[in-house]
Scaffold this motif. Structure first.
Motif, PDB file in Angstrom:
ATOM      1  N   VAL A  26      29.871  26.264  -4.975  1.00 28.27           N
ATOM      2  CA  VAL A  26      29.162  27.436  -4.456  1.00 28.27           C
ATOM      3  C   VAL A  26      29.823  27.836  -3.144  1.00 28.27           C
ATOM      4  O   VAL A  26      30.682  27.130  -2.620  1.00 28.27           O
ATOM      5  CB  VAL A  26      27.660  27.138  -4.230  1.00 28.27           C
ATOM      6  N   GLU A  27      29.415  28.967  -2.613  1.00 29.64           N
ATOM      7  CA  GLU A  27      29.992  29.430  -1.354  1.00 29.64           C
ATOM      8  C   GLU A  27      29.476  28.580  -0.193  1.00 29.64           C
ATOM      9  O   GLU A  27      28.282  28.366  -0.023  1.00 29.64           O
ATOM     10  CB  GLU A  27      29.645  30.906  -1.129  1.00 29.64           C
ATOM     11  N   LYS A  28      30.423  28.056   0.589  1.00 32.64           N
ATOM     12  CA  LYS A  28      30.112  27.248   1.773  1.00 32.64           C
ATOM     13  C   LYS A  28      31.079  27.629   2.885  1.00 32.64           C
ATOM     14  O   LYS A  28      31.917  28.519   2.724  1.00 32.64           O
ATOM     15  CB  LYS A  28      30.253  25.748   1.449  1.00 32.64           C
ATOM     16  N   SER A  29      30.994  26.921   4.005  1.00 29.99           N
ATOM     17  CA  SER A  29      31.926  27.170   5.100  1.00 29.99           C
ATOM     18  C   SER A  29      33.328  26.741   4.697  1.00 29.99           C
ATOM     19  O   SER A  29      33.517  25.896   3.815  1.00 29.99           O
ATOM     20  CB  SER A  29      31.499  26.405   6.349  1.00 29.99           C
ATOM     21  N   PHE A  30      34.325  27.309   5.370  1.00 29.76           N
ATOM     22  CA  PHE A  30      35.700  26.981   5.035  1.00 29.76           C
ATOM     23  C   PHE A  30      35.990  25.501   5.228  1.00 29.76           C
ATOM     24  O   PHE A  30      36.712  24.891   4.429  1.00 29.76           O
ATOM     25  CB  PHE A  30      36.678  27.807   5.882  1.00 29.76           C
ATOM     26  N   ASP A  31      35.446  24.891   6.281  1.00 30.62           N
ATOM     27  CA  ASP A  31      35.740  23.476   6.535  1.00 30.62           C
ATOM     28  C   ASP A  31      35.301  22.600   5.371  1.00 30.62           C
ATOM     29  O   ASP A  31      36.029  21.683   4.958  1.00 30.62           O
ATOM     30  CB  ASP A  31      35.044  23.006   7.825  1.00 30.62           C
ATOM     31  N   LEU A  32      34.122  22.854   4.831  1.00 31.29           N
ATOM     32  CA  LEU A  32      33.637  22.061   3.698  1.00 31.29           C
ATOM     33  C   LEU A  32      34.476  22.319   2.456  1.00 31.29           C
ATOM     34  O   LEU A  32      34.844  21.381   1.733  1.00 31.29           O
ATOM     35  CB  LEU A  32      32.167  22.385   3.427  1.00 31.29           C
ATOM     36  N   ILE A  33      34.777  23.574   2.203  1.00 29.28           N
ATOM     37  CA  ILE A  33      35.564  23.917   1.019  1.00 29.28           C
ATOM     38  C   ILE A  33      36.992  23.408   1.145  1.00 29.28           C
ATOM     39  O   ILE A  33      37.589  22.937   0.166  1.00 29.28           O
ATOM     40  CB  ILE A  33      35.515  25.438   0.780  1.00 29.28           C
TER      41      ILE A  33
ATOM     42  N   ALA B  62      38.883  23.237 -13.585  1.00 24.26           N
ATOM     43  CA  ALA B  62      37.759  24.166 -13.587  1.00 24.26           C
ATOM     44  C   ALA B  62      37.961  25.185 -12.473  1.00 24.26           C
ATOM     45  O   ALA B  62      37.594  24.959 -11.322  1.00 24.26           O
ATOM     46  CB  ALA B  62      36.446  23.415 -13.408  1.00 24.26           C
ATOM     47  N   SER B  63      38.560  26.320 -12.838  1.00 26.52           N
ATOM     48  CA  SER B  63      38.662  27.442 -11.923  1.00 26.52           C
ATOM     49  C   SER B  63      37.391  28.283 -12.070  1.00 26.52           C
ATOM     50  O   SER B  63      36.368  27.781 -12.548  1.00 26.52           O
ATOM     51  CB  SER B  63      39.936  28.240 -12.212  1.00 26.52           C
ATOM     52  N   SER B  64      37.445  29.539 -11.689  1.00 23.73           N
ATOM     53  CA  SER B  64      36.203  30.305 -11.637  1.00 23.73           C
ATOM     54  C   SER B  64      36.446  31.799 -11.767  1.00 23.73           C
ATOM     55  O   SER B  64      37.504  32.316 -11.361  1.00 23.73           O
ATOM     56  CB  SER B  64      35.496  30.029 -10.303  1.00 23.73           C
ATOM     57  N   ASN B  65      35.439  32.486 -12.288  1.00 26.63           N
ATOM     58  CA  ASN B  65      35.461  33.951 -12.296  1.00 26.63           C
ATOM     59  C   ASN B  65      35.440  34.520 -10.885  1.00 26.63           C
ATOM     60  O   ASN B  65      35.746  35.699 -10.686  1.00 26.63           O
ATOM     61  CB  ASN B  65      34.291  34.494 -13.122  1.00 26.63           C
ATOM     62  N   HIS B  66      35.105  33.697  -9.896  1.00 23.59           N
ATOM     63  CA  HIS B  66      35.049  34.196  -8.519  1.00 23.59           C
ATOM     64  C   HIS B  66      36.436  34.373  -7.904  1.00 23.59           C
ATOM     65  O   HIS B  66      36.553  34.877  -6.787  1.00 23.59           O
ATOM     66  CB  HIS B  66      34.142  33.307  -7.683  1.00 23.59           C
ATOM     67  N   THR B  67      37.473  34.023  -8.647  1.00 19.40           N
ATOM     68  CA  THR B  67      38.831  34.380  -8.249  1.00 19.40           C
ATOM     69  C   THR B  67      39.085  35.882  -8.398  1.00 19.40           C
ATOM     70  O   THR B  67      39.987  36.430  -7.770  1.00 19.40           O
ATOM     71  CB  THR B  67      39.880  33.634  -9.101  1.00 19.40           C
ATOM     72  N   ILE B  68      38.260  36.539  -9.225  1.00 17.26           N
ATOM     73  CA  ILE B  68      38.447  37.971  -9.504  1.00 17.26           C
ATOM     74  C   ILE B  68      37.136  38.727  -9.302  1.00 17.26           C
ATOM     75  O   ILE B  68      36.910  39.790  -9.877  1.00 17.26           O
ATOM     76  CB  ILE B  68      38.984  38.199 -10.940  1.00 17.26           C
TER      77      ILE B  68
ATOM     78  N   GLY C  93      36.002  31.297  -4.121  1.00 18.57           N
ATOM     79  CA  GLY C  93      36.983  31.931  -4.988  1.00 18.57           C
ATOM     80  C   GLY C  93      38.404  31.733  -4.484  1.00 18.57           C
ATOM     81  O   GLY C  93      39.332  31.484  -5.265  1.00 18.57           O
ATOM     82  N   VAL C  94      38.584  31.829  -3.152  1.00 21.94           N
ATOM     83  CA  VAL C  94      39.907  31.593  -2.568  1.00 21.94           C
ATOM     84  C   VAL C  94      40.376  30.171  -2.870  1.00 21.94           C
ATOM     85  O   VAL C  94      41.550  29.939  -3.188  1.00 21.94           O
ATOM     86  CB  VAL C  94      39.870  31.847  -1.051  1.00 21.94           C
ATOM     87  N   SER C  95      39.467  29.204  -2.804  1.00 22.21           N
ATOM     88  CA  SER C  95      39.852  27.813  -3.063  1.00 22.21           C
ATOM     89  C   SER C  95      40.309  27.617  -4.504  1.00 22.21           C
ATOM     90  O   SER C  95      41.202  26.805  -4.779  1.00 22.21           O
ATOM     91  CB  SER C  95      38.695  26.863  -2.744  1.00 22.21           C
TER      92      SER C  95
END
Length: 265
Positions: free
Chosen positions: A75-82, A108-114, A136-138
């Protein structure tokens, strides 16, 4: 049959499902997570591991001839955690795979890349990235690492951009993004059965009437998703209010993730 299949993130929702449904697909399931995995069942090995610990990941991958990589933050979290779980973690996994004979990886990638592509667009494997957050960036980073390790070392990977992998579709958006558990299992089987995989991106979605994604480039795998979110359309229309067309969940393929603020801490 695989001898030892590693599942990272095995205590999560998808990991727990695959722990059950992949029984018998390998002689041994090696299950890993930072969360409690309970008791080992017959044919299982439990190996707790923090993916940000490179030495621990190196030991985790040793002896495995297949990997399903679900581990990390979903899920979306802070950059440091991700960064620790998803960036450093995927680097450590691919380094360990390179060192231990390059076992084939389902990433396991994600639709959140797009995620910022509009829902009116139909995308194929060449669609440009439009991530909707650090998560998504990760996953874009993970896909890039997989591509690098394929070109440089011959590491094969399936990059599965998972839509909404739930027991059944739960809302209007999932009429396009739903990915049934059975279709995911069938895809994993096809990936490990294919004579040649390369580094192939696959949209993780079922055979939905209203889908947004074209998987024709991956037809060589012989995978044909069988389930269809349309079977649940009447129930959703009856029980779930339809969102306003101007809401993010109805405008963008990433849904509500596109409406989330950047997490600063």
């Amino acid at each position: 049959m695989l001898n030892r299949l590693l599942i990272t993130g095995a205590a999560g929702q998808l990991g727990s499902m695959l722990r059950e449904k992949l029984q018998g697909r390998a002689a041994i399931l090696r299950l890993s997570d930072v969360a409690d995995l309970g008791e080992a069942h017959e044919g299982e090995e439990l190996v707790p591991c923090d993916l940000s610990d490179g030495d621990a990941v190196m030991r985790l991958v040793e002896g495995c001839d297949g990997i399903v990589h679900l581990g990390g933050i979903s899920v979306e979290k802070s950059f440091d955690l991700i960064e620790a779980a998803n960036l450093r973690g995927v680097h450590n996994l691919y380094e360990a795979a390179r060192a231990h004979g390059r076992p084939r990886i389902v990433f396991a990638s994600s639709n959140h890349t797009i995620g910022y592509h509009p829902q009116t667009a139909r995308l194929d494997h060449s669609a440009p990235y439009r991530p909707d957050g650090y998560y998504g960036v990760s996953k874009i980073f993970g896909e890039a690492v997989a591509s690098l390790y394929h070109d440089k070392f011959g590491q094969e990977s399936a990059l599965v951009r998972i839509g909404s992998c739930t027991p059944k579709p739960e809302n209007w958006r999932m009429l396009a993004t739903w990915f049934s558990h059975d279709d995911f299992v069938a895809l994993i089987e096809a990936v490990f059965r294919a004579p040649v995989l390369g580094c192939t991106m696959i949209w993780g979605a079922s055979n939905n009437d209203h889908g947004w994604w074209d998987n024709s480039h991956a037809a060589f795998l012989g995978w044909q998703p069988k389930d269809n979110a349309a079977d649940w359309a009447e129930e959703i229309a009856r029980t779930v209010p339809r969102p306003d067309p101007d809401e993010a969940v109805a405008r963008y393929q990433g849904g509500v993730f596109t409406d989330e603020p950047i997490h600063r801490s």
